[in-house]
Design an enzyme around this catalytic site. Structure first.
Site, mmCIF file in Angstrom:
data_model
loop_
_atom_site.group_PDB
_atom_site.id
_atom_site.type_symbol
_atom_site.label_atom_id
_atom_site.label_comp_id
_atom_site.label_asym_id
_atom_site.label_seq_id
_atom_site.Cartn_x
_atom_site.Cartn_y
_atom_site.Cartn_z
ATOM 1 N N ASP A 60 0.857 -1.198 0.000
ATOM 2 C CA ASP A 60 0.000 0.000 0.000
ATOM 3 C C ASP A 60 0.891 1.245 0.000
ATOM 4 O O ASP A 60 1.692 1.427 0.914
ATOM 5 C CB ASP A 60 -0.898 -0.011 1.246
ATOM 6 C CG ASP A 60 -1.844 1.172 1.259
ATOM 7 O OD1 ASP A 60 -1.614 2.093 2.054
ATOM 8 O OD2 ASP A 60 -2.806 1.188 0.474
ATOM 9 N N THR A 93 -3.507 5.224 -3.885
ATOM 10 C CA THR A 93 -2.437 5.996 -3.244
ATOM 11 C C THR A 93 -1.104 5.807 -3.971
ATOM 12 O O THR A 93 -0.303 6.734 -4.030
ATOM 13 C CB THR A 93 -2.277 5.581 -1.770
ATOM 14 O OG1 THR A 93 -2.160 4.163 -1.691
ATOM 15 C CG2 THR A 93 -3.477 6.018 -0.953
ATOM 16 N N THR A 94 -0.863 4.617 -4.504
ATOM 17 C CA THR A 94 0.381 4.368 -5.258
ATOM 18 C C THR A 94 0.284 5.015 -6.630
ATOM 19 O O THR A 94 1.237 5.630 -7.104
ATOM 20 C CB THR A 94 0.622 2.851 -5.405
ATOM 21 O OG1 THR A 94 0.547 2.245 -4.120
ATOM 22 C CG2 THR A 94 1.971 2.565 -6.019
ATOM 23 N N ASP A 393 -9.255 -0.290 1.801
ATOM 24 C CA ASP A 393 -9.324 0.175 0.406
ATOM 25 C C ASP A 393 -10.608 -0.301 -0.254
ATOM 26 O O ASP A 393 -11.290 0.466 -0.939
ATOM 27 C CB ASP A 393 -8.110 -0.352 -0.386
ATOM 28 C CG ASP A 393 -6.818 0.369 -0.018
ATOM 29 O OD1 ASP A 393 -6.891 1.326 0.769
ATOM 30 O OD2 ASP A 393 -5.749 -0.028 -0.513
#
Length: 415
Positions: A60, A93-94, A393
């Site tokens: 994550d 997020t990545t 998520d």
């Protein structure tokens, strides 16, 4: 000729111009390169040591960047970008870091050609407007009651994560949990508060397939007097308090001067009567279970157990709020203000179970709960922490779909 005015300290150095632009771009690319390998179907897990010396195993992006201690301002901005994405959307997020790093890399060529940074920013803003227009065109409405479609969308966000090997398990948990806590606001609007009303309880042991969504609340507490109080009650009447069921103590150091020996007995008698009155006001509504956020004295415990009432003390405020949402009770500040409408009757079962070495209280089988608990089982704490991150998520994606009821087409195609 005027002497130069010194604004900055001698130890400080000011840099500007193209040199700084290149340094900022390099810093952002370095952050993007750290987590680039955690994206895609062949993504790798990173193993980190956190501040307290524990191990974090995750892919994550936000969880990895949170553990980094960076000094460069541009690199810090990239981490804030990932944190904002996590708070607002919950997933991607990545992707935002990799995309941001790549956009800056592409902009470097224009800086070399002497384009001003504001011109490049305006061009990116125009590209954003065009991208949003295209997304609006190809977006499609979603029927939130269509389970296969919902599963496909939620699975698309965890397809590259650790839990993808367990099939539909995490997606099913996320959809079930968000469906329970969703509240209709009218006009097609729906509020889904996953932070307040969904609690993830991680219990090491068992298999991940044993994980489930409870229609109610689970918390790590046992009844006050296990031998005297019932640990299993069907269709319990529940009273929730956020006041102590004990004699009120002085706020500061209190001194009482007693002249006669009988005065001491009078003082004790007053204390007993005060607690007895308080318990009488509670027992007047014939509850089966009393839960308080504060303390509960031994004498109060005696009166309650004598009346066949189970009691739990020193519960967290957040857990108390979830119980109120699940069973329809109202949290009361003073026992003398209790009314019949404050008693929660929506729960089907109260039970205390021992899992491993600890006791857990379950208030489950609620009629129309607006709060729930996701019970996660697994081999170790590190594994459960990563499963929880994946579940968060998935729940964020499910929440966004329930709230907007419109999905970007690529989400389905990607799956």
């Amino acid at each position: 000729m005027h002497a130069p005015v010194l604004v900055l300290r001698d130890s400080l150095k000011r840099e500007s111009g193209r040199k700084v632009h290149h340094a900022n771009i390099q810093a952002a690319k370095a952050v993007a390169d750290i987590i680039r390998t955690t994206l895609g179907p062949r993504s790798m897990l990173k193993m980190l040591l956190d501040a307290s010396g524990g191990i974090v195993v995750t892919n994550d992006g936000n969880a990895i960047l949170r553990e980094l201690d960076l000094a460069h301002p541009a690199a810090k901005s990239m981490i804030k970008l990932s944190r904002t994405q996590d708070e607002e959307v919950g997933d991607g997020t990545t992707s935002v870091i990799v995309l941001g790093g790549e956009m800056l890399h592409v902009a470097e060529a224009f800086i070399e050609k002497n384009y001003h940074p504001t011109v490049i920013c305006r061009a990116y803003s125009k590209a954003l407007e065009d991208a949003i227009a295209v997304i609006d065109k190809i977006a499609m409405s979603i029927d939130v009651n269509d389970r296969p479609t919902m599963l496909g969308l939620v699975k698309s966000c965890i397809g590259t994560k650790f839990t993808s090997q367990f099939g539909d398990l995490i997606a099913d948990l996320a959809i079930d949990a968000t469906s329970i806590v969703g509240v209709d606001l009218g006009q097609g609007m729906r509020e889904v508060d996953i932070k307040k009303y969904i609690k993830v309880e991680k219990v090491p042991g068992g298999q991940l397939e044993d994980s489930k969504v409870l229609k109610g609340v689970m918390f790590n507490k046992d009844v006050v007097a296990p031998g005297k109080m019932k640990r299993k009650i069907v269709n319990p009447r529940i009273i929730l308090l956020d006041c102590p069921v004990e004699y009120k103590k002085g706020e500061n150091q209190t001194n009482a001067e007693l002249v006669r020996e009988e005065d001491w007995e009078v003082l004790l008698k007053m204390e007993e009567e005060y607690i007895e009155n308080m318990c009488a006001q509670i027992l007047k509504l014939k509850p089966d279970l009393v839960i308080t956020e504060k303390g509960l004295s031994d004498l109060a415990c005696h009166y309650l157990s004598k009346a066949g009432v189970s009691a739990i003390r020193r519960l967290r405020k957040t857990d108390n709020n979830r119980i109120a949402k699940a069973c329809g009770a109202t949290i009361v500040n003073r026992p003398d203000e209790l009314q019949e409408s404050d008693v929660g009757t929506g729960a089907g079962l109260f039970e205390v179970k021992k899992i491993g070495d600890e006791f857990f209280a379950f208030i489950v089988d609620c009629k129309d709960p607006k709060a729930c608990t996701v019970l996660l089982r697994g081999a170790s704490k590190d594994l459960l922490n990563e499963v929880e991150r994946n579940l968060q998520d998935a729940m964020s994606v499910a929440r966004n779909i329930l709230r907007i009821q419109n999905s970007f087409l690529v989400g389905v195609l990607q799956n």
